[in-house]
Scaffold this motif. Sequence first.
Motif, PDB file in Angstrom:
ATOM      1  N   MET A 174       0.817  -1.211   0.000  1.00  0.00           N
ATOM      2  CA  MET A 174       0.000   0.000   0.000  1.00  0.00           C
ATOM      3  C   MET A 174       0.851   1.261   0.000  1.00  0.00           C
ATOM      4  O   MET A 174       1.909   1.311   0.631  1.00  0.00           O
ATOM      5  CB  MET A 174      -0.936  -0.002   1.206  1.00  0.00           C
ATOM      6  CG  MET A 174      -1.956  -1.132   1.195  1.00  0.00           C
ATOM      7  SD  MET A 174      -3.031  -1.106   2.647  1.00  0.00           S
ATOM      8  CE  MET A 174      -1.854  -1.478   3.933  1.00  0.00           C
ATOM      9  N   ASP A 175       0.341   2.255  -0.686  1.00  0.00           N
ATOM     10  CA  ASP A 175       0.935   3.589  -0.680  1.00  0.00           C
ATOM     11  C   ASP A 175       0.129   4.464   0.280  1.00  0.00           C
ATOM     12  O   ASP A 175      -1.086   4.607   0.122  1.00  0.00           O
ATOM     13  CB  ASP A 175       0.916   4.181  -2.087  1.00  0.00           C
ATOM     14  CG  ASP A 175       1.614   5.520  -2.145  1.00  0.00           C
ATOM     15  OD1 ASP A 175       2.848   5.522  -2.230  1.00  0.00           O
ATOM     16  OD2 ASP A 175       0.915   6.563  -2.102  1.00  0.00           O
ATOM     17  N   VAL A 176       0.800   4.995   1.294  1.00  0.00           N
ATOM     18  CA  VAL A 176       0.154   5.823   2.317  1.00  0.00           C
ATOM     19  C   VAL A 176       0.602   7.267   2.138  1.00  0.00           C
ATOM     20  O   VAL A 176       1.806   7.552   2.108  1.00  0.00           O
ATOM     21  CB  VAL A 176       0.513   5.331   3.734  1.00  0.00           C
ATOM     22  CG1 VAL A 176      -0.179   6.197   4.784  1.00  0.00           C
ATOM     23  CG2 VAL A 176       0.136   3.873   3.899  1.00  0.00           C
ATOM     24  N   LYS A 177      -0.360   8.176   2.035  1.00  0.00           N
ATOM     25  CA  LYS A 177      -0.047   9.598   1.904  1.00  0.00           C
ATOM     26  C   LYS A 177      -0.807  10.368   2.991  1.00  0.00           C
ATOM     27  O   LYS A 177      -2.042  10.425   2.973  1.00  0.00           O
ATOM     28  CB  LYS A 177      -0.426  10.129   0.532  1.00  0.00           C
ATOM     29  CG  LYS A 177      -0.100  11.608   0.344  1.00  0.00           C
ATOM     30  CD  LYS A 177      -0.563  12.114  -1.013  1.00  0.00           C
ATOM     31  CE  LYS A 177       0.253  11.514  -2.125  1.00  0.00           C
ATOM     32  NZ  LYS A 177      -0.098  12.116  -3.446  1.00  0.00           N
ATOM     33  N   ALA A 178      -0.064  10.920   3.949  1.00  0.00           N
ATOM     34  CA  ALA A 178      -0.654  11.703   5.030  1.00  0.00           C
ATOM     35  C   ALA A 178      -0.384  13.187   4.782  1.00  0.00           C
ATOM     36  O   ALA A 178       0.765  13.588   4.608  1.00  0.00           O
ATOM     37  CB  ALA A 178      -0.065  11.278   6.368  1.00  0.00           C
ATOM     38  N   THR A 179      -1.444  13.993   4.781  1.00  0.00           N
ATOM     39  CA  THR A 179      -1.299  15.422   4.481  1.00  0.00           C
ATOM     40  C   THR A 179      -1.522  16.297   5.707  1.00  0.00           C
ATOM     41  O   THR A 179      -1.444  17.517   5.609  1.00  0.00           O
ATOM     42  CB  THR A 179      -2.293  15.833   3.380  1.00  0.00           C
ATOM     43  OG1 THR A 179      -3.624  15.553   3.822  1.00  0.00           O
ATOM     44  CG2 THR A 179      -2.013  15.085   2.091  1.00  0.00           C
ATOM     45  N   GLU A 180      -1.842  15.670   6.871  1.00  0.00           N
ATOM     46  CA  GLU A 180      -1.994  16.422   8.109  1.00  0.00           C
ATOM     47  C   GLU A 180      -1.146  15.770   9.195  1.00  0.00           C
ATOM     48  O   GLU A 180      -0.762  14.608   9.094  1.00  0.00           O
ATOM     49  CB  GLU A 180      -3.463  16.483   8.534  1.00  0.00           C
ATOM     50  CG  GLU A 180      -4.347  17.260   7.553  1.00  0.00           C
ATOM     51  CD  GLU A 180      -5.773  17.392   8.060  1.00  0.00           C
ATOM     52  OE1 GLU A 180      -6.021  16.972   9.212  1.00  0.00           O
ATOM     53  OE2 GLU A 180      -6.612  17.909   7.314  1.00  0.00           O
ATOM     54  N   GLN A 181      -0.873  16.528  10.265  1.00  0.00           N
ATOM     55  CA  GLN A 181      -0.024  16.022  11.331  1.00  0.00           C
ATOM     56  C   GLN A 181      -0.633  14.817  12.034  1.00  0.00           C
ATOM     57  O   GLN A 181       0.067  13.912  12.465  1.00  0.00           O
ATOM     58  CB  GLN A 181       0.256  17.136  12.343  1.00  0.00           C
ATOM     59  CG  GLN A 181       1.230  18.183  11.845  1.00  0.00           C
ATOM     60  CD  GLN A 181       2.628  17.607  11.632  1.00  0.00           C
ATOM     61  OE1 GLN A 181       3.046  16.681  12.311  1.00  0.00           O
ATOM     62  NE2 GLN A 181       3.346  18.157  10.661  1.00  0.00           N
ATOM     63  N   LYS A 182      -1.951  14.767  12.127  1.00  0.00           N
ATOM     64  CA  LYS A 182      -2.619  13.636  12.753  1.00  0.00           C
ATOM     65  C   LYS A 182      -3.735  13.148  11.832  1.00  0.00           C
ATOM     66  O   LYS A 182      -4.590  13.929  11.426  1.00  0.00           O
ATOM     67  CB  LYS A 182      -3.197  14.029  14.121  1.00  0.00           C
ATOM     68  CG  LYS A 182      -2.138  14.319  15.178  1.00  0.00           C
ATOM     69  CD  LYS A 182      -2.785  14.571  16.527  1.00  0.00           C
ATOM     70  CE  LYS A 182      -1.721  14.830  17.591  1.00  0.00           C
ATOM     71  NZ  LYS A 182      -2.328  15.049  18.930  1.00  0.00           N
ATOM     72  N   SER A 183      -3.703  11.876  11.520  1.00  0.00           N
ATOM     73  CA  SER A 183      -4.726  11.294  10.645  1.00  0.00           C
ATOM     74  C   SER A 183      -4.961   9.845  11.064  1.00  0.00           C
ATOM     75  O   SER A 183      -4.083   9.177  11.626  1.00  0.00           O
ATOM     76  CB  SER A 183      -4.298  11.364   9.182  1.00  0.00           C
ATOM     77  OG  SER A 183      -3.021  10.783   8.995  1.00  0.00           O
TER      78      SER A 183
END
Length: 437
Positions: free
Chosen positions: A232-241
Amino acid sequence: RVRPFMISLAVATIAAGPLRSGSDTFVTGTHALEVTYDIKQAVPDESIISLGAEQDLKQVDCDNDGSMIRLTFTHEQAASEFVNRSKQGDGPDGVFITADAAHGCPIGNGQSQYIMRRIIDAFAIGECAQVRTASCQYGELIRDGNISLASRRGGDHPAHVCLGVNVADPTSCNTAAKPFPVFEKDELTLTCDSCFAGCQTEVFADVHLSLGSATQISGGFRNMLVNAAVDMDVKATEQKSFIAVDKQIFHMEQPVLEFNIGPIPFQMWFEASARLTAQFSCTATQEGKIGATMQYNIGDAYVMWDRKNKWQTVKPTPNLTITPTLASHADLDCQGNFGIVPTVSLNLNQLLSQDLTLTSTLGVDIHGDVKSKEICETGDYDMNLVSSAKLHASLGLDVATVDAWWGPVTLGERKGDLTKHCVGVNSTLALLESVLV
């Protein structure tokens, strides 16, 4: 469904049918099935109308349960002759109608289903014969005998059949067909770049009947090898998700193996499905690739039933190989678990079915550090293999209904820790292989 004992006795008293013995090889797609049989038919050939032998038959239509069948012939005389033959059976059960899938009931998408029914009545309307039928079981057509079928080894066809979900190549059975999205929100996106489950296995079944009732049945999977991946490719755009997903993923069409013994059709078919589970929380705004490929060498896993010993099972001694995948271009900090849960089923029509479910869960803790220019992964794994089975054959009066079911029973379990692994953040992919016996 358990049939009354008096039906088994009635089958034994009607006119004798022919003896049939021999062996044949039937090929479906890339798979070859060898069938050996030695049976005494319960009714004469004149009491079985096989639609595959009807030269003037043009079209077959059925209602939802097959109880009403409309046969369209090329001319009126053929329809009338069919109706006359349907009323000339020798024995209390009258005449039976059978067909392999090529001449059976259409079920949509250009596919058809075999027919094995007892004719209640029939009448002709022009070029059509309307046939009202009732279900029948193999004990009504086969009085005594043994039937064995198994994947054929050697020759031009592989011994294994590939059962899987999102599998690209049914020959190798170990690659994903295509990527697909799993979850997408503003703060976190999860995409399955390579998610699949492929089961390579040989299949077999042995059936023994006496006086129209099953006395011993066995069947299932041999030399089974499961390849699976959750990449899986994980993309987090906020500090907490945070994300939690449990979804059914698509499945590929499974092979159907068909054969006939005289006018009596048999069909072995398979089902495969899978669930994808993922639960992650991330505390950094970056992108990374996480996952694992898994190879589960299961071996033999099949069930047996007989009147004396009831249910028995052959339990495998599986070996597990886990290859985590980890890559990142920057800081990444995530914790959670993910897994794939495939289920494969073998079905021998009106005789036996077996299900196998492999539950695999990997818990991971991933921490990336820009200063040290590395990303590390620790975690654990939990896998278990569960089986269940069901008899569909006529069993006779002395068999309790509960004996028709077996399981679910756990055939194998594996738990442990993943070795800590670190890679540089500039690496595009890193693999760690751990063989766990």
